[in-house]
Design a protein around this motif. Structure first.
Motif, PDB file in Angstrom:
ATOM      1  N   PHE A 152     -46.429  24.748 -30.501  1.00  0.00           N
ATOM      2  CA  PHE A 152     -47.431  23.967 -31.240  1.00  0.00           C
ATOM      3  C   PHE A 152     -47.807  22.765 -30.382  1.00  0.00           C
ATOM      4  CE2 PHE A 152     -46.364  26.268 -35.081  1.00  0.00           C
ATOM      5  CZ  PHE A 152     -45.042  26.631 -34.860  1.00  0.00           C
ATOM      6  N   CYS A 153     -49.090  22.567 -30.208  1.00  0.00           N
ATOM      7  CA  CYS A 153     -49.519  21.641 -29.172  1.00  0.00           C
ATOM      8  C   CYS A 153     -50.892  21.060 -29.499  1.00  0.00           C
ATOM      9  CB  CYS A 153     -49.593  22.491 -27.906  1.00  0.00           C
ATOM     10  SG  CYS A 153     -49.799  21.681 -26.385  1.00  0.00           S
ATOM     11  N   SER A 154     -51.200  19.889 -28.958  1.00  0.00           N
ATOM     12  CA  SER A 154     -52.555  19.339 -29.067  1.00  0.00           C
ATOM     13  C   SER A 154     -53.515  20.155 -28.207  1.00  0.00           C
ATOM     14  CB  SER A 154     -52.554  17.894 -28.569  1.00  0.00           C
ATOM     15  OG  SER A 154     -53.867  17.467 -28.314  1.00  0.00           O
ATOM     16  N   VAL A 155     -54.741  20.359 -28.682  1.00  0.00           N
ATOM     17  CA  VAL A 155     -55.736  21.082 -27.867  1.00  0.00           C
ATOM     18  C   VAL A 155     -56.110  20.270 -26.623  1.00  0.00           C
ATOM     19  CG1 VAL A 155     -56.718  22.368 -29.804  1.00  0.00           C
ATOM     20  CG2 VAL A 155     -57.711  20.140 -29.169  1.00  0.00           C
ATOM     21  N   GLU A 156     -55.776  18.979 -26.643  1.00  0.00           N
ATOM     22  CA  GLU A 156     -56.112  18.107 -25.507  1.00  0.00           C
ATOM     23  C   GLU A 156     -55.036  18.135 -24.411  1.00  0.00           C
ATOM     24  OE1 GLU A 156     -58.878  16.381 -25.406  1.00  0.00           O
ATOM     25  OE2 GLU A 156     -59.548  16.775 -27.462  1.00  0.00           O
ATOM     26  N   ALA A 157     -53.888  18.773 -24.662  1.00  0.00           N
ATOM     27  CA  ALA A 157     -52.746  18.649 -23.738  1.00  0.00           C
ATOM     28  C   ALA A 157     -53.069  19.175 -22.337  1.00  0.00           C
ATOM     29  CB  ALA A 157     -51.528  19.360 -24.304  1.00  0.00           C
ATOM     30  N   GLY A 158     -53.638  20.358 -22.233  1.00  0.00           N
ATOM     31  CA  GLY A 158     -53.981  20.935 -20.933  1.00  0.00           C
ATOM     32  C   GLY A 158     -52.749  21.306 -20.112  1.00  0.00           C
ATOM     33  N   HIS A 159     -52.980  21.967 -18.975  1.00  0.00           N
ATOM     34  CA  HIS A 159     -51.886  22.397 -18.100  1.00  0.00           C
ATOM     35  C   HIS A 159     -52.086  21.826 -16.704  1.00  0.00           C
ATOM     36  CE1 HIS A 159     -51.854  25.638 -21.160  1.00  0.00           C
ATOM     37  NE2 HIS A 159     -50.561  25.596 -20.975  1.00  0.00           N
ATOM     38  N   ASP A 160     -51.002  21.334 -16.125  1.00  0.00           N
ATOM     39  CA  ASP A 160     -51.000  20.923 -14.722  1.00  0.00           C
ATOM     40  C   ASP A 160     -49.883  21.724 -14.047  1.00  0.00           C
ATOM     41  OD1 ASP A 160     -50.653  19.800 -12.269  1.00  0.00           O
ATOM     42  OD2 ASP A 160     -50.211  17.778 -12.983  1.00  0.00           O
ATOM     43  N   TYR A 161     -50.283  22.799 -13.364  1.00  0.00           N
ATOM     44  CA  TYR A 161     -49.295  23.703 -12.752  1.00  0.00           C
ATOM     45  C   TYR A 161     -48.930  23.305 -11.322  1.00  0.00           C
ATOM     46  CZ  TYR A 161     -50.060  26.971 -16.597  1.00  0.00           C
ATOM     47  OH  TYR A 161     -50.122  27.548 -17.823  1.00  0.00           O
ATOM     48  N   ALA A 162     -49.774  22.470 -10.693  1.00  0.00           N
ATOM     49  CA  ALA A 162     -49.684  22.284  -9.235  1.00  0.00           C
ATOM     50  C   ALA A 162     -48.310  21.800  -8.760  1.00  0.00           C
ATOM     51  CB  ALA A 162     -50.766  21.326  -8.773  1.00  0.00           C
ATOM     52  N   ALA A 163     -47.779  20.758  -9.402  1.00  0.00           N
ATOM     53  CA  ALA A 163     -46.536  20.157  -8.899  1.00  0.00           C
ATOM     54  C   ALA A 163     -45.393  21.171  -8.927  1.00  0.00           C
ATOM     55  CB  ALA A 163     -46.172  18.937  -9.738  1.00  0.00           C
ATOM     56  N   ILE A 164     -45.300  21.935  -9.993  1.00  0.00           N
ATOM     57  CA  ILE A 164     -44.213  22.907 -10.126  1.00  0.00           C
ATOM     58  C   ILE A 164     -44.461  24.118  -9.213  1.00  0.00           C
ATOM     59  CG2 ILE A 164     -42.996  24.403 -11.757  1.00  0.00           C
ATOM     60  CD1 ILE A 164     -42.552  21.402 -12.250  1.00  0.00           C
ATOM     61  N   ALA A 165     -45.718  24.527  -9.102  1.00  0.00           N
ATOM     62  CA  ALA A 165     -46.026  25.702  -8.266  1.00  0.00           C
ATOM     63  C   ALA A 165     -45.640  25.441  -6.815  1.00  0.00           C
ATOM     64  CB  ALA A 165     -47.509  26.047  -8.373  1.00  0.00           C
ATOM     65  N   GLU A 166     -45.765  24.195  -6.373  1.00  0.00           N
ATOM     66  CA  GLU A 166     -45.533  23.874  -4.965  1.00  0.00           C
ATOM     67  C   GLU A 166     -44.079  24.056  -4.540  1.00  0.00           C
ATOM     68  OE1 GLU A 166     -46.494  19.909  -2.664  1.00  0.00           O
ATOM     69  OE2 GLU A 166     -48.166  20.548  -3.952  1.00  0.00           O
ATOM     70  N   ARG A 167     -43.152  23.451  -5.299  1.00  0.00           N
ATOM     71  CA  ARG A 167     -41.742  23.481  -4.850  1.00  0.00           C
ATOM     72  C   ARG A 167     -40.781  23.921  -5.932  1.00  0.00           C
ATOM     73  NH1 ARG A 167     -39.325  18.581  -2.375  1.00  0.00           N
ATOM     74  NH2 ARG A 167     -40.330  17.482  -4.084  1.00  0.00           N
ATOM     75  N   GLY A 168     -41.306  24.369  -7.063  1.00  0.00           N
ATOM     76  CA  GLY A 168     -40.424  24.792  -8.147  1.00  0.00           C
ATOM     77  C   GLY A 168     -39.866  23.603  -8.911  1.00  0.00           C
ATOM     78  N   MET A 169     -38.933  23.877  -9.801  1.00  0.00           N
ATOM     79  CA  MET A 169     -38.311  22.802 -10.586  1.00  0.00           C
ATOM     80  C   MET A 169     -37.005  22.375  -9.922  1.00  0.00           C
ATOM     81  SD  MET A 169     -39.352  23.881 -14.502  1.00  0.00           S
ATOM     82  CE  MET A 169     -38.906  22.284 -15.211  1.00  0.00           C
ATOM     83  N   LEU A 170     -36.413  21.284 -10.387  1.00  0.00           N
ATOM     84  CA  LEU A 170     -35.185  20.772  -9.781  1.00  0.00           C
ATOM     85  C   LEU A 170     -34.035  21.764  -9.922  1.00  0.00           C
ATOM     86  CD1 LEU A 170     -35.524  17.132 -11.104  1.00  0.00           C
ATOM     87  CD2 LEU A 170     -35.468  17.781  -8.676  1.00  0.00           C
ATOM     88  N   LYS A 171     -34.038  22.540 -10.996  1.00  0.00           N
ATOM     89  CA  LYS A 171     -32.953  23.488 -11.262  1.00  0.00           C
ATOM     90  C   LYS A 171     -33.519  24.904 -11.394  1.00  0.00           C
ATOM     91  CE  LYS A 171     -29.892  20.127 -12.006  1.00  0.00           C
ATOM     92  NZ  LYS A 171     -28.662  19.961 -11.213  1.00  0.00           N
ATOM     93  N   ARG A 172     -32.642  25.863 -11.174  1.00  0.00           N
ATOM     94  CA  ARG A 172     -32.946  27.267 -11.423  1.00  0.00           C
ATOM     95  C   ARG A 172     -31.889  27.815 -12.371  1.00  0.00           C
ATOM     96  NH1 ARG A 172     -36.572  29.839  -8.127  1.00  0.00           N
ATOM     97  NH2 ARG A 172     -37.282  28.626  -6.341  1.00  0.00           N
ATOM     98  N   VAL A 173     -32.239  28.883 -13.105  1.00  0.00           N
ATOM     99  CA  VAL A 173     -31.265  29.509 -14.000  1.00  0.00           C
ATOM    100  C   VAL A 173     -30.986  30.915 -13.476  1.00  0.00           C
ATOM    101  CG1 VAL A 173     -30.698  30.128 -16.351  1.00  0.00           C
ATOM    102  CG2 VAL A 173     -32.087  28.095 -15.914  1.00  0.00           C
TER     103      VAL A 173
END
Ligand code: PAN
Ligand code: ZN
Length: 189
Positions: A152-173
């Motif tokens: 459930f989310c605001s319609v204004e939230a939007g997505h910013d994929y760039a930072a994560i796409a570049e180097r991934g997240m700090l952790k992996r599972v």
């Protein structure tokens, strides 16, 4: 602005189907190049398994509304020892958060901030995860059945994929000795 009327929308807790729905996005292994640490394993599984679906997103969005919602269905699977997961994103609007409520399966929600904080929240049926503004989020299916959750989310939230796409997240599972383990992402050291 015209008046919006209340509605009932059915959400199937087993399949994740939303009816009526207004959008359906499918992410296959072939759409997720570079997401998993073991890229050769991803490419090999893509051809060996006929480019399987990793996750679906089904949404209900009403023109003129402030909120929208939908389901995400992540299949059970791994690339190497890394569980199937979503791409992960920050919201384009850093002041808007989200809520994830799990219907089926077992997952881990991985979150982090641009300042380097990292957290996880368990995803099990009957629990909701509160995602505060400013936290990137990725969901990971660590179970042996589909992980189904409603967001459930605001319609204004939007997505910013760039930072994560570049180097991934700090952790992996990843799976270690048959169980999920949260480990450092070597690409972020
Ligand atoms: C969710 C996600 C959905 C798919 O609707 O968009 O689970 O994940 P990715 O967008 O990271 O591929 C959400 O968090 N919306 O804001
Ligand atoms: Zn989000």
């Amino acid at each position: 602005m015209s008046v919006l009327f209340p509605e009932e929308i059915a959400v199937d807790p087993v399949s994740g189907a939303v009816s009526p729905s207004t959008g359906h996005h499918v992410r296959r292994l072939g759409d997720l190049g570079g997401l998993f640490l073991d890229e050769p394993a991803r490419a090999a599984e893509q051809s060996a398994l006929g480019d399987p679906i990793v996750y679906d997103v089904i949404e209900y969005k009403k023109d003129g509304a402030d909120l929208f919602f939908g389901t995400t269905i992540i299949q059970s699977g791994k690339v190497g020892d890394e569980y199937y997961m979503t791409r992960g994103h920050y919201h384009a609007r850093a002041d808007l958060g989200e809520v994830y409520c799990t219907q089926r399966g077992h997952g881990i929600l991985l979150l982090e901030t641009r300042d380097g904080l990292s957290e996880t929240v368990r995803m099990v049926p009957g629990s909701c995860a509160f995602i505060p503004p400013g936290w990137a989020h990725r969901s990971i299916n660590v179970g042996d059945e589909p992980l189904v959750f409603t967001w459930f989310c605001s319609v204004e939230a939007g997505h910013d994929y760039a930072a994560i796409a570049e180097r991934g997240m700090l952790k992996r599972v990843v799976e270690r000795d048959g169980a999920p383990r949260v480990v450092d992402n070597d690409l972020r050291r």
